[in-house]
Design a protein around this motif. Structure first.
Motif, PDB file in Angstrom:
ATOM      1  N   THR A 140       0.835  -1.208   0.000  1.00  0.00           N
ATOM      2  CA  THR A 140       0.000   0.000   0.000  1.00  0.00           C
ATOM      3  C   THR A 140       0.869   1.257   0.000  1.00  0.00           C
ATOM      4  OG1 THR A 140      -1.731  -1.166   1.230  1.00  0.00           O
ATOM      5  CG2 THR A 140      -1.797   1.240   1.256  1.00  0.00           C
ATOM      6  N   LEU A 141       1.935   1.214   0.782  1.00  0.00           N
ATOM      7  CA  LEU A 141       2.830   2.367   0.884  1.00  0.00           C
ATOM      8  C   LEU A 141       3.515   2.650  -0.449  1.00  0.00           C
ATOM      9  CD1 LEU A 141       3.853   4.391   3.001  1.00  0.00           C
ATOM     10  CD2 LEU A 141       5.723   2.820   3.491  1.00  0.00           C
ATOM     11  N   TYR A 142       3.987   1.598  -1.123  1.00  0.00           N
ATOM     12  CA  TYR A 142       4.660   1.791  -2.405  1.00  0.00           C
ATOM     13  C   TYR A 142       3.690   2.279  -3.480  1.00  0.00           C
ATOM     14  CZ  TYR A 142       8.686  -0.573  -0.364  1.00  0.00           C
ATOM     15  OH  TYR A 142       9.753  -0.910   0.430  1.00  0.00           O
ATOM     16  N   MET A 143       2.444   1.868  -3.352  1.00  0.00           N
ATOM     17  CA  MET A 143       1.430   2.372  -4.281  1.00  0.00           C
ATOM     18  C   MET A 143       1.246   3.875  -4.068  1.00  0.00           C
ATOM     19  SD  MET A 143      -2.642   1.491  -4.385  1.00  0.00           S
ATOM     20  CE  MET A 143      -2.848   2.335  -2.807  1.00  0.00           C
ATOM     21  N   GLU A 144       1.137   4.283  -2.787  1.00  0.00           N
ATOM     22  CA  GLU A 144       0.950   5.701  -2.473  1.00  0.00           C
ATOM     23  C   GLU A 144       2.164   6.532  -2.870  1.00  0.00           C
ATOM     24  OE1 GLU A 144      -1.688   7.166  -1.347  1.00  0.00           O
ATOM     25  OE2 GLU A 144      -2.943   5.443  -0.809  1.00  0.00           O
ATOM     26  N   MET A 145       3.358   5.941  -2.739  1.00  0.00           N
ATOM     27  CA  MET A 145       4.593   6.671  -3.031  1.00  0.00           C
ATOM     28  C   MET A 145       4.976   6.595  -4.509  1.00  0.00           C
ATOM     29  SD  MET A 145       6.767   5.468   0.346  1.00  0.00           S
ATOM     30  CE  MET A 145       8.199   6.520   0.060  1.00  0.00           C
ATOM     31  N   GLY A 146       4.226   5.794  -5.282  1.00  0.00           N
ATOM     32  CA  GLY A 146       4.504   5.688  -6.710  1.00  0.00           C
ATOM     33  C   GLY A 146       5.821   5.014  -7.020  1.00  0.00           C
ATOM     34  N   ARG A 147       6.058   3.849  -6.432  1.00  0.00           N
ATOM     35  CA  ARG A 147       7.291   3.092  -6.661  1.00  0.00           C
ATOM     36  C   ARG A 147       6.937   1.726  -7.255  1.00  0.00           C
ATOM     37  NH1 ARG A 147      10.921   4.201  -1.204  1.00  0.00           N
ATOM     38  NH2 ARG A 147      11.031   6.484  -1.406  1.00  0.00           N
ATOM     39  N   PRO A 148       6.770   1.658  -8.565  1.00  0.00           N
ATOM     40  CA  PRO A 148       6.304   0.424  -9.218  1.00  0.00           C
ATOM     41  C   PRO A 148       7.239  -0.771  -9.046  1.00  0.00           C
ATOM     42  CG  PRO A 148       7.054   2.033 -10.832  1.00  0.00           C
ATOM     43  CD  PRO A 148       6.978   2.746  -9.530  1.00  0.00           C
ATOM     44  N   ALA A 149       8.551  -0.553  -9.055  1.00  0.00           N
ATOM     45  CA  ALA A 149       9.493  -1.676  -8.934  1.00  0.00           C
ATOM     46  C   ALA A 149       9.361  -2.343  -7.564  1.00  0.00           C
ATOM     47  CB  ALA A 149      10.919  -1.189  -9.154  1.00  0.00           C
ATOM     48  N   LYS A 150       9.338  -1.520  -6.529  1.00  0.00           N
ATOM     49  CA  LYS A 150       9.208  -2.071  -5.177  1.00  0.00           C
ATOM     50  C   LYS A 150       7.812  -2.664  -4.961  1.00  0.00           C
ATOM     51  CE  LYS A 150      12.777   0.552  -2.768  1.00  0.00           C
ATOM     52  NZ  LYS A 150      13.100   1.399  -1.593  1.00  0.00           N
ATOM     53  N   TYR A 151       6.824  -2.035  -5.598  1.00  0.00           N
ATOM     54  CA  TYR A 151       5.459  -2.557  -5.508  1.00  0.00           C
ATOM     55  C   TYR A 151       5.402  -3.967  -6.097  1.00  0.00           C
ATOM     56  CZ  TYR A 151       0.428  -3.013  -6.265  1.00  0.00           C
ATOM     57  OH  TYR A 151      -0.872  -3.467  -6.264  1.00  0.00           O
ATOM     58  N   LYS A 152       6.043  -4.158  -7.239  1.00  0.00           N
ATOM     59  CA  LYS A 152       6.046  -5.462  -7.893  1.00  0.00           C
ATOM     60  C   LYS A 152       6.787  -6.496  -7.039  1.00  0.00           C
ATOM     61  CE  LYS A 152       7.337  -7.740 -12.226  1.00  0.00           C
ATOM     62  NZ  LYS A 152       7.961  -7.569 -13.561  1.00  0.00           N
ATOM     63  N   TRP A 153       7.912  -6.058  -6.460  1.00  0.00           N
ATOM     64  CA  TRP A 153       8.712  -6.979  -5.626  1.00  0.00           C
ATOM     65  C   TRP A 153       7.919  -7.454  -4.408  1.00  0.00           C
ATOM     66  CZ3 TRP A 153      10.265  -5.421  -0.590  1.00  0.00           C
ATOM     67  CH2 TRP A 153      10.985  -6.407   0.109  1.00  0.00           C
ATOM     68  N   ILE A 154       7.328  -6.500  -3.695  1.00  0.00           N
ATOM     69  CA  ILE A 154       6.629  -6.878  -2.464  1.00  0.00           C
ATOM     70  C   ILE A 154       5.351  -7.655  -2.771  1.00  0.00           C
ATOM     71  CG2 ILE A 154       5.146  -4.855  -2.134  1.00  0.00           C
ATOM     72  CD1 ILE A 154       7.228  -6.727   0.552  1.00  0.00           C
ATOM     73  N   SER A 155       4.748  -7.404  -3.927  1.00  0.00           N
ATOM     74  CA  SER A 155       3.554  -8.168  -4.316  1.00  0.00           C
ATOM     75  C   SER A 155       3.910  -9.636  -4.534  1.00  0.00           C
ATOM     76  CB  SER A 155       2.931  -7.586  -5.583  1.00  0.00           C
ATOM     77  OG  SER A 155       2.441  -6.283  -5.351  1.00  0.00           O
ATOM     78  N   GLY A 156       5.086  -9.865  -5.133  1.00  0.00           N
ATOM     79  CA  GLY A 156       5.548 -11.244  -5.326  1.00  0.00           C
ATOM     80  C   GLY A 156       5.823 -11.933  -4.000  1.00  0.00           C
ATOM     81  N   GLU A 157       6.453 -11.196  -3.076  1.00  0.00           N
ATOM     82  CA  GLU A 157       6.730 -11.745  -1.743  1.00  0.00           C
ATOM     83  C   GLU A 157       5.431 -12.060  -1.006  1.00  0.00           C
ATOM     84  OE1 GLU A 157       9.912 -12.354  -0.259  1.00  0.00           O
ATOM     85  OE2 GLU A 157      10.327 -12.216  -2.413  1.00  0.00           O
ATOM     86  N   LEU A 158       4.465 -11.174  -1.154  1.00  0.00           N
ATOM     87  CA  LEU A 158       3.175 -11.369  -0.489  1.00  0.00           C
ATOM     88  C   LEU A 158       2.476 -12.624  -1.003  1.00  0.00           C
ATOM     89  CD1 LEU A 158       0.889 -10.438   1.360  1.00  0.00           C
ATOM     90  CD2 LEU A 158       0.088  -8.941  -0.490  1.00  0.00           C
ATOM     91  N   SER A 159       2.546 -12.842  -2.294  1.00  0.00           N
ATOM     92  CA  SER A 159       1.915 -14.025  -2.883  1.00  0.00           C
ATOM     93  C   SER A 159       2.525 -15.314  -2.324  1.00  0.00           C
ATOM     94  CB  SER A 159       2.062 -13.986  -4.405  1.00  0.00           C
ATOM     95  OG  SER A 159       1.467 -15.129  -4.989  1.00  0.00           O
ATOM     96  N   LYS A 160       3.860 -15.324  -2.190  1.00  0.00           N
ATOM     97  CA  LYS A 160       4.535 -16.501  -1.627  1.00  0.00           C
ATOM     98  C   LYS A 160       4.108 -16.736  -0.175  1.00  0.00           C
ATOM     99  CE  LYS A 160       8.744 -15.697  -4.354  1.00  0.00           C
ATOM    100  NZ  LYS A 160      10.185 -15.317  -4.246  1.00  0.00           N
ATOM    101  N   MET A 161       4.057 -15.637   0.573  1.00  0.00           N
ATOM    102  CA  MET A 161       3.690 -15.749   1.982  1.00  0.00           C
ATOM    103  C   MET A 161       2.252 -16.239   2.157  1.00  0.00           C
ATOM    104  SD  MET A 161       6.178 -15.063   4.012  1.00  0.00           S
ATOM    105  CE  MET A 161       7.861 -14.471   3.808  1.00  0.00           C
ATOM    106  N   GLN A 162       1.368 -15.780   1.312  1.00  0.00           N
ATOM    107  CA  GLN A 162      -0.035 -16.191   1.418  1.00  0.00           C
ATOM    108  C   GLN A 162      -0.209 -17.677   1.101  1.00  0.00           C
ATOM    109  OE1 GLN A 162      -1.664 -13.172  -1.197  1.00  0.00           O
ATOM    110  NE2 GLN A 162      -2.508 -12.012   0.537  1.00  0.00           N
ATOM    111  N   THR A 163       0.564 -18.156   0.129  1.00  0.00           N
ATOM    112  CA  THR A 163       0.527 -19.591  -0.185  1.00  0.00           C
ATOM    113  C   THR A 163       1.038 -20.405   1.000  1.00  0.00           C
ATOM    114  OG1 THR A 163       0.886 -19.138  -2.535  1.00  0.00           O
ATOM    115  CG2 THR A 163       1.356 -21.371  -1.761  1.00  0.00           C
TER     116      THR A 163
END
Length: 502
Positions: A140-163
């Protein structure tokens, strides 16, 4: 920066011993040992009890309660004698709390640093649920700050953690279903035995796929649970030994693993395996790892005491009993736990009677009543019936003995039919035989020998069958023969005295 701070900090200043502050006065009154009513507190604080002071007191009580709760944030969690994972758990929560406040204040760069730290610490401690919270916050923070690279990275990490979380939740559900049965009746525990292989197989599959601390913990705990239910305590010794070896090799997360529990299970298994001397040595070594304020201190001390009893170190057992009694937290145990300590004391008192008349009177009163120690009909009730029988035997109380004899017979018929209760069945037969043979020592020794051999060969029942031997039945039979020997000696002396009078 912000100047939105509280005018008065919501804490109690315990260092101010002479304060007339009502908050501290209430705490000091509550710290006193004597029990006081609410009206007594109100009168002590305000000098009178009326509607106005009662309203004022309610506000005071609410305020003090909240201030005391605020002090929980500053408890010292560094003592290794407490659960180690709690230290990292609360540290993570503290970081999350601070990061959220900074985020709410619009301090995005500082909030990001704390969220990243929270995410890192939770990942190192393998708190998957916290890692997911941290990843979501960063996304959410990276979305608000407009950081697409970090947003993509943390989204991938989140997906792994949720699995991972889904599988950990499944493992927890499986283990919880198993654990729930432990607090139910013996019949339910025995039914669970048929389900265990399937549960354990699925837990192994999950751990093989995830390899997280949580999946290890549930599989490890399930294995211990299974072996305890069936009474395979030798296997528990192997499991705890291999687990400790893996811990020392760094294969288990030290920030989560409670080595004290592993040590406790090892000591408990030694007790059940009749390896009392080895277990007693381990208990002496491990006991220092438990803090005297924790409930686990008392649980471990119970096993420690039983090991001393099984090793026939009755003096040491009595010292351990006194240690429990002197602990200032003794009264905080549940009623059932305190009753167990009373039963242990009664057994030790029976084996080595105190000379104190007061102690003996208390013992006599205790042993003649039958408290309901177990919701089920097995377990400590067997130990109580045996102790009562031996008590009346030693006192030559034939009336009381015959009453207990009938109780033993009924109990055996109703509750000791399962093959797993063989040890209790055999010992009951030995006790019943003493009455049948009119307490004749030589006859009891001779006829009891084959029963004793069967008893010595009989396996120890598992937790599923709820059996407890405070003193091993073999030792109790020696004690019984000793009582018969003493009774025989006394009878011979009485007969001789009678002949001398004639």
């Amino acid at each position: 920066m912000t100047d939105r701070r509280l005018a008065v900090l919501p804490f109690l200043d315990f260092s101010d011993k002479r304060s007339l502050n009502k908050d501290l006065q209430l705490v000091k009154l509550l710290e006193q040992d004597q029990v006081v009513t609410q009206n007594q507190l109100i009168k002590s604080l305000y000098g009178k009890t009326d509607a106005k002071t009662q309203t004022t007191f309610r506000k005071l009580k609410s305020r003090v309660q909240q201030k005391l709760l605020n002090h929980l944030y500053f408890l010292d969690q560094s003592d290794p004698r407490h659960i180690v994972s709690r230290r990292y758990d609360l540290y993570c929560l503290g970081l999350l709390h601070q990061a959220k406040i900074l985020l709410g204040e619009g301090e995005y760069p500082l909030a990001e640093k704390l969220f990243r730290k929270f995410y890192k610490v939770s990942a190192e401690a393998e708190f998957t649920a916290y890692s997911i919270m941290g990843a979501k916050s960063l996304r959410t923070l990276y979305m608000e700050m407009g950081r697409p690279a970090k947003y993509k990275w943390i989204s991938g990490e989140l997906s792994k953690m949720q699995t991972r979380m889904q599988l950990e939740d499944e493992a927890e559900q499986l283990y919880s279903s198993m654990k729930l049965v432990l607090n139910q009746k013996v019949r339910s525990r025995k039914f669970m035995l048929t389900q265990l292989p399937e549960y354990e197989h699925r837990l192994e599959q999950i751990h093989k796929e995830v390899k997280s601390y949580s999946t290890f913990h549930f599989l490890y705990s399930a294995k211990l649970f299974k072996e305890e239910l069936v009474g395979n305590y030798q296997e528990i010794i192997k499991i705890t030994s291999s687990t400790e070896k893996a811990r020392k090799q760094g294969k288990i997360n030290e920030k989560r693993f409670d080595k004290r529990f592993n040590n406790y299970m090892s000591v408990y298994a030694h007790l059940q395996c009749r390896k009392a001397k080895q277990g007693l040595a381990l208990a002496e070594e491990y006991f220092k790892d438990f803090h005297h304020s924790s409930g686990n201190w008392f649980y471990f001390l119970e096993t420690y005491l039983l090991l001393a009893v099984h090793a026939q170190q009755y003096g040491q057992a009595f010292d351990l009993l006194l240690q429990a009694r002197k602990n200032t937290y003794y009264g905080k145990q549940r009623a059932a736990a305190q009753q167990r300590w009373e039963l242990y004391e009664a057994y030790i008192q029976f084996v080595r009677p105190e000379q104190s008349p007061l102690k003996m009177r208390y013992f006599n009163q205790f042993v003649q009543k039958v408290p309901d120690y177990s919701r089920d009909k097995q377990g400590y009730n067997v130990a109580i019936l045996i102790l009562q029988f031996l008590y009346f035997l030693r006192r030559r109380d034939i009336e009381g003995l015959l009453a207990r004899l009938e109780g033993l017979r009924k109990y055996e018929q109703r509750h000791l039919r399962d093959p797993a209760t063989l040890r209790s069945q055999l010992f009951f037969r030995l006790l019943l035989m003493t009455v049948k043979e009119n307490f004749a020592l030589e006859v009891c020794e001779k006829k009891g020998a084959p029963i004793l051999e069967k008893l010595q060969a009989a396996p120890q029942p598992g937790q599923a069958y709820g059996e407890i031997e405070i003193i091993p039945y073999e030792d109790l039979w020696d004690l019984t023969l000793g009582i018969l020997r003493q009774l025989n000696t006394e009878q011979v002396a009485l007969d001789q005295a009678e002949r001398n009078r004639i």
